[in-house]
Design an enzyme around this catalytic site. Structure first.
Site, PDB file in Angstrom:
ATOM      1  N   HIS A 263      51.225  -0.858 -42.263  1.00 57.27           N
ATOM      2  CA  HIS A 263      50.312  -0.718 -41.126  1.00 57.27           C
ATOM      3  C   HIS A 263      48.977  -1.387 -41.459  1.00 57.27           C
ATOM      4  O   HIS A 263      48.730  -2.513 -41.048  1.00 57.27           O
ATOM      5  CB  HIS A 263      50.157   0.777 -40.827  1.00 57.27           C
ATOM      6  CG  HIS A 263      49.463   1.105 -39.542  1.00 57.27           C
ATOM      7  ND1 HIS A 263      49.122   0.186 -38.599  1.00 57.27           N
ATOM      8  CD2 HIS A 263      49.039   2.300 -39.045  1.00 57.27           C
ATOM      9  CE1 HIS A 263      48.529   0.789 -37.580  1.00 57.27           C
ATOM     10  NE2 HIS A 263      48.460   2.068 -37.834  1.00 57.27           N
ATOM     11  N   HIS A 302      56.009  -9.052 -35.081  1.00 57.57           N
ATOM     12  CA  HIS A 302      55.382  -7.812 -34.624  1.00 57.57           C
ATOM     13  C   HIS A 302      56.402  -7.021 -33.817  1.00 57.57           C
ATOM     14  O   HIS A 302      57.216  -7.612 -33.111  1.00 57.57           O
ATOM     15  CB  HIS A 302      54.159  -8.129 -33.742  1.00 57.57           C
ATOM     16  CG  HIS A 302      53.253  -6.965 -33.535  1.00 57.57           C
ATOM     17  ND1 HIS A 302      53.482  -6.017 -32.580  1.00 57.57           N
ATOM     18  CD2 HIS A 302      52.134  -6.593 -34.190  1.00 57.57           C
ATOM     19  CE1 HIS A 302      52.531  -5.108 -32.645  1.00 57.57           C
ATOM     20  NE2 HIS A 302      51.703  -5.426 -33.612  1.00 57.57           N
ATOM     21  N   ASP A 358      47.037  -9.985 -38.541  1.00 55.95           N
ATOM     22  CA  ASP A 358      46.751  -9.947 -39.977  1.00 55.95           C
ATOM     23  C   ASP A 358      46.871 -11.293 -40.666  1.00 55.95           C
ATOM     24  O   ASP A 358      46.516 -11.423 -41.829  1.00 55.95           O
ATOM     25  CB  ASP A 358      47.698  -8.946 -40.665  1.00 55.95           C
ATOM     26  CG  ASP A 358      47.304  -7.539 -40.360  1.00 55.95           C
ATOM     27  OD1 ASP A 358      46.093  -7.295 -40.261  1.00 55.95           O
ATOM     28  OD2 ASP A 358      48.193  -6.688 -40.200  1.00 55.95           O
TER      29      ASP A 358
HETATM   30  N1  ACO Z   1      59.439 -13.242 -41.840  1.00 57.46           N
HETATM   31  C1  ACO Z   1      60.741 -13.594 -41.788  1.00 57.46           C
HETATM   32  N2  ACO Z   1      61.636 -13.017 -40.981  1.00 57.46           N
HETATM   33  C2  ACO Z   1      61.205 -12.017 -40.204  1.00 57.46           C
HETATM   34  C3  ACO Z   1      59.854 -11.575 -40.204  1.00 57.46           C
HETATM   35  C4  ACO Z   1      58.959 -12.240 -41.062  1.00 57.46           C
HETATM   36  N3  ACO Z   1      57.658 -11.880 -41.112  1.00 57.46           N
HETATM   37  N4  ACO Z   1      59.706 -10.548 -39.318  1.00 57.46           N
HETATM   38  C5  ACO Z   1      60.914 -10.351 -38.789  1.00 57.46           C
HETATM   39  N5  ACO Z   1      61.819 -11.238 -39.311  1.00 57.46           N
HETATM   40  C6  ACO Z   1      63.220 -11.395 -38.939  1.00 57.46           C
HETATM   41  C7  ACO Z   1      64.087 -10.277 -39.514  1.00 57.46           C
HETATM   42  O1  ACO Z   1      64.618 -10.637 -40.769  1.00 57.46           O
HETATM   43  C8  ACO Z   1      65.132 -10.140 -38.439  1.00 57.46           C
HETATM   44  O2  ACO Z   1      66.029 -11.223 -38.588  1.00 57.46           O
HETATM   45  P1  ACO Z   1      67.619 -10.987 -38.330  1.00 57.46           P
HETATM   46  O3  ACO Z   1      67.722 -10.646 -36.871  1.00 57.46           O
HETATM   47  O4  ACO Z   1      68.252 -12.263 -38.719  1.00 57.46           O
HETATM   48  O5  ACO Z   1      68.008  -9.819 -39.217  1.00 57.46           O
HETATM   49  C9  ACO Z   1      64.378 -10.386 -37.142  1.00 57.46           C
HETATM   50  O6  ACO Z   1      63.280 -11.250 -37.508  1.00 57.46           O
HETATM   51  C10 ACO Z   1      63.831  -9.109 -36.484  1.00 57.46           C
HETATM   52  O7  ACO Z   1      63.065  -8.384 -37.437  1.00 57.46           O
HETATM   53  P2  ACO Z   1      62.841  -6.796 -37.425  1.00 57.46           P
HETATM   54  O8  ACO Z   1      62.575  -6.349 -38.823  1.00 57.46           O
HETATM   55  O9  ACO Z   1      63.973  -6.143 -36.695  1.00 57.46           O
HETATM   56  O10 ACO Z   1      61.549  -6.661 -36.527  1.00 57.46           O
HETATM   57  P3  ACO Z   1      60.619  -5.360 -36.425  1.00 57.46           P
HETATM   58  O11 ACO Z   1      60.076  -5.338 -35.032  1.00 57.46           O
HETATM   59  O12 ACO Z   1      61.321  -4.138 -36.904  1.00 57.46           O
HETATM   60  O13 ACO Z   1      59.465  -5.676 -37.482  1.00 57.46           O
HETATM   61  C11 ACO Z   1      57.427  -6.305 -38.470  1.00 57.46           C
HETATM   62  C12 ACO Z   1      58.171  -6.027 -37.146  1.00 57.46           C
HETATM   63  C13 ACO Z   1      57.527  -5.085 -39.403  1.00 57.46           C
HETATM   64  C14 ACO Z   1      55.939  -6.541 -38.162  1.00 57.46           C
HETATM   65  C15 ACO Z   1      58.050  -7.559 -39.143  1.00 57.46           C
HETATM   66  O14 ACO Z   1      57.940  -8.678 -38.280  1.00 57.46           O
HETATM   67  C16 ACO Z   1      57.416  -7.864 -40.502  1.00 57.46           C
HETATM   68  O15 ACO Z   1      57.858  -7.306 -41.514  1.00 57.46           O
HETATM   69  N6  ACO Z   1      56.386  -8.757 -40.545  1.00 57.46           N
HETATM   70  C17 ACO Z   1      55.688  -9.058 -41.783  1.00 57.46           C
HETATM   71  C18 ACO Z   1      54.670  -7.960 -42.093  1.00 57.46           C
HETATM   72  C19 ACO Z   1      53.475  -7.991 -41.175  1.00 57.46           C
HETATM   73  O16 ACO Z   1      52.886  -9.041 -40.922  1.00 57.46           O
HETATM   74  N7  ACO Z   1      53.064  -6.812 -40.677  1.00 57.46           N
HETATM   75  C20 ACO Z   1      51.857  -6.679 -39.827  1.00 57.46           C
HETATM   76  C21 ACO Z   1      52.194  -6.244 -38.446  1.00 57.46           C
HETATM   77  S1  ACO Z   1      50.733  -6.247 -37.451  1.00 57.46           S
HETATM   78  C22 ACO Z   1      49.916  -4.796 -37.787  1.00 57.46           C
HETATM   79  O17 ACO Z   1      50.471  -3.857 -38.250  1.00 57.46           O
HETATM   80  C23 ACO Z   1      48.458  -4.701 -37.532  1.00 57.46           C
END
Ligand code: ACO
Length: 422
Positions: A263, A302, A358
């Protein structure tokens, strides 16, 4: 014709029609037909836990509005304190209201000497500033015991002022303590952001005047982080607040939720990733390894936004304003190369992975001299106004205590076995 869904219980053949209102269907209606059948939704992926009129997000279109005002307009024309007023009151203040609000916040920035001397100084010398902040906010409830009277409008209002006002003071104090620097008292002649920077960086000079461009950049970042509807920390605030705990205890719970790397810690992860990549030439290999499933591209993707996070666009511009003063963060070129490569790559495009807020904030904070441990603290300062707006909204809605159900998957009833028989 009104939109609705029909639910049929195939065991009895009974059906119930439930209207779709504001994009949702009432779980109360569901439970009339299916008492004792719980809706299984871990992490609230498809649950609207509240009716709220504070913040609107359209994740597909990449839109964010506070009380109907687009975030872009607020970031350009408003100030953090005005936005805090808007979130809490529902309307922008007029000139007299803003003056009164600013005056009240400014004159509540001091913290009780015992908080500083006895409480903050009791931490270990290398305590994490976010750990200090979470504990200090909780401790404030013991300094203002009247805060328990959450339904007295005047008392409630006073705690809101105190919390918004004291957050930067506690945040800066947590930093100063963790680096062995003496505490700096608030300077009431400064703006909210400039005062925070003074409490952070002042050394021997009688008055610390932050560079106006940097103070403005901090204020804009505070606007962008002030609220984001039912995120993890705001949900923590609402859940704890639903037990009618005082606002300091509830805010401490919300801040604790923000402490987690999923978060409030993502911008730190971005900086660590950029350091690991090391140079622009390594970007293609890094992208390749992410696509092969080795880690994630931090600052991308996101849960709600399936488009460019509108805050990220604003932050990108703020970064250039800041770098004009501080000099360019050497990691910027790697970040830009990474962004360009990802936005042109089908892996990221097809999954709708765009930069989130971020991706650039860490670069800005780092260029301004904030240590990475302060990143979640910098998030908590402005989010306090959002937490409080949701807390007030919830209390005014007279909601019940938050208490979800579970699907029990443990062992069936069995008899206790005495120790000697085990
Ligand atoms: N890099 C590479 N692949 C990604 C990323 C990423 N940053 N984010 C999602 N994916 C991929 C997943 O591997 C998945 O692929 P698949 O369908 O082949 O398995 C697909 O995209 C969907 O991902 P989920 O994990 O289901 O998406 P979710 O909505 O649960 O996650 C999250 C959102 C946690 C923000 C994710 O995108 C992530 O981990 N990002 C990196 C961390 C980050 O930047 N967090 C900050 C969020 S903003 C905030 O909190 C203020």
């Amino acid at each position: 014709m009104a939109e609705s869904i029909t639910i049929t219980d195939n065991r009895s053949g009974e059906s119930i029609e439930v209207p779709i209102v504001d994009g949702g269907v009432s779980a109360e209606e569901w439970s009339k037909l299916l008492p004792g059948i719980w809706f299984y939704d871990p992490a609230f992926m498809t649950t609207a836990a509240a009716e709220s009129s504070i913040t609107y997000i359209d994740g597909d279109a990449g839109k964010l509005e506070y009380r109907g005002y687009p975030i872009e307009q607020l970031a350009e024309h408003s100030s953090y304190l005005e936005v805090a007023y808007l979130l809490l009151h529902g309307e922008l203040p007029n000139a007299a209201e803003l003056e009164q609000w600013t005056h009240e916040i400014t004159y509540h920035t001091f913290i009780h000497e015992n908080v500083r001397k006895r409480f903050l100084e009791g931490f270990h010398y290398d305590a994490h500033p976010m750990g200090i902040l979470v504990s200090a906010v909780a401790a404030l409830s013991t300094f203002y015991p009247e805060a328990k009277d959450i339904f007295d409008p005047e008392i409630r209002y006073k705690q809101i002022i105190r919390l918004i006002a004291k957050m930067p003071t506690l945040a800066a104090a947590a930093h100063r303590f963790s680096v062995g620097m003496p505490f700096v008292y608030p300077d009431n002649s400064l703006s909210f952001a400039a005062n925070f920077l003074s409490m952070m960086w002042k050394t021997a000079e009688p008055r610390f005047d932050a560079n106006p461009a940097l103070a403005r950049a901090v204020d804009v970042l505070f606007i962008l982080h002030a609220d984001h509807e039912q995120n993890c920390s705001t949900t923590a605030m609402r859940v704890v607040g639903s037990s009618h705990a005082d606002p300091y205890s509830s805010c401490a719970a919300a801040a604790a939720a923000l402490y987690g790397p999923r978060h409030g810690g993502a911008n730190e992860a971005v900086i660590r990733m950029l350091i690991e990549i090391g140079s622009m030439e390594n970007v293609p290999d890094f992208i390749k390894s992410v696509k092969e499933g080795h880690g994630r591209l931090q600052g991308f993707g996101h849960r709600v936004y399936k488009n460019y996070d509108p805050r990220a666009k604003i932050v990108r511009n703020v970064a250039y304003d800041v770098f004009e003063v501080t000099g360019k963060n050497p990691l910027l070129d790697i970040a830009l190369k990474l962004e360009e490569a990802a936005l042109a790559d089908d892996y990221f495009v097809s999954r709708k992975l765009y930069p989130n807020v971020d991706f650039f904030t860490g670069l800005i904070y780092q260029a301004m001299g904030f240590p990475m441990e302060m990143f979640p603290v910098l998030f908590a300062i402005p989010r306090t106004s959002g937490w409080l707006a949701h807390w007030v909204e919830m209390l005014d809605q007279e909601t019940k205590i938050a208490r979800p159900r579970q699907l029990y998957t443990g062992t069936a009833r069995r008899d206790y076995v005495p120790l000697e028989n085990r």
